[in-house]
Design an enzyme around this catalytic site. Sequence first.
Site, PDB file in Angstrom:
ATOM      1  CG  HIS A 199     -51.172   1.708   1.633  1.00 30.39           C
ATOM      2  ND1 HIS A 199     -52.094   3.263   1.877  1.00 30.39           N
ATOM      3  CD2 HIS A 199     -51.960   1.211   1.180  1.00 30.39           C
ATOM      4  CE1 HIS A 199     -53.346   2.423   2.109  1.00 30.39           C
ATOM      5  NE2 HIS A 199     -53.238   1.255   1.421  1.00 30.39           N
ATOM      6  CD  GLU A 246     -53.773  -2.056   1.302  1.00 28.32           C
ATOM      7  OE1 GLU A 246     -54.451  -1.646   0.426  1.00 28.32           O
ATOM      8  OE2 GLU A 246     -53.938  -1.824   2.243  1.00 28.32           O
ATOM      9  CG  HIS A 279     -54.857  -0.447  -3.333  1.00 27.10           C
ATOM     10  ND1 HIS A 279     -54.115   0.184  -1.543  1.00 27.10           N
ATOM     11  CD2 HIS A 279     -54.084   0.421  -4.239  1.00 27.10           C
ATOM     12  CE1 HIS A 279     -54.016   1.566  -2.537  1.00 27.10           C
ATOM     13  NE2 HIS A 279     -53.827   1.360  -3.377  1.00 27.10           N
ATOM     14  CD  GLU A 289     -58.298  -2.663  -2.444  1.00 35.29           C
ATOM     15  OE1 GLU A 289     -57.773  -2.916  -1.565  1.00 35.29           O
ATOM     16  OE2 GLU A 289     -58.598  -1.767  -2.587  1.00 35.29           O
TER      17      GLU A 289
END
Length: 246
Positions: A39, A76, A131, A209
Amino acid sequence: MSSGCSIVAPDLPEEVRPAPSSPNLGPLAGKVVVLDPGHNGGNASHPTEINRQVDIITQSKACNAVGFETASGYQENAFAWSVAQHLKPLLEKMGAEVVLTRPDDEGVGPCVTERAAIGNEVKADAVVSIHGDSGKPGGHGFHVALPGLLPGHNDEVVSPSRRLGLAIRDAYQAGTGMPYANYRGENGLRSRTDLGGLNLSKRPVVFIECGNMRNAGDAAKMSDAGFRKRIADSLANGIENFFSGD
């Protein structure tokens, strides 16, 4: 870089000439590692740009996304950027050339297609996308996403990516003490064909993740600067183990 001229060192006596630079003999010397912090800090304020549809082979998908956040508002994108900033010098100290897919945490994008293209263009030996996940608050733990087979597109990438994923998984669990996710994946791994960063990569690639940002325990760890350094240390170990074959 200046154009049309060069600076020539004077002919110094042998005893005062600087010694030639020693080659970097670290364990990752000659390797190129791409770090992809998920992101970006400006995504939320640019919905038109990040919602633009792009082709990821299996479907059309938004160029990028805002990302998740903890209940207290830790985002995040900030988490991923922090981990990447800790991880980059660790890899460089081991001799790797490290390329980031974004230069800061204030911009927009780049699109998932562009992020994959960066790794392809620099002929990365490994690509690691960082992430934080979003699951039900009762779910906790981490998992590593691997590229699923897309015949004719990523046939040569699947096997080395799995080896990279196993190395990252094992080092992450050992270094952070985080368990495998109990709400997604199996044994800390999950194959996917719906992520552009995986589908479009021609280089060994994984997404990690690092925890469930909606779980209070995971969120507390991910929000802690000291724990993010542990994450970076663990990922560095995993990347080194991938290259060494451990």
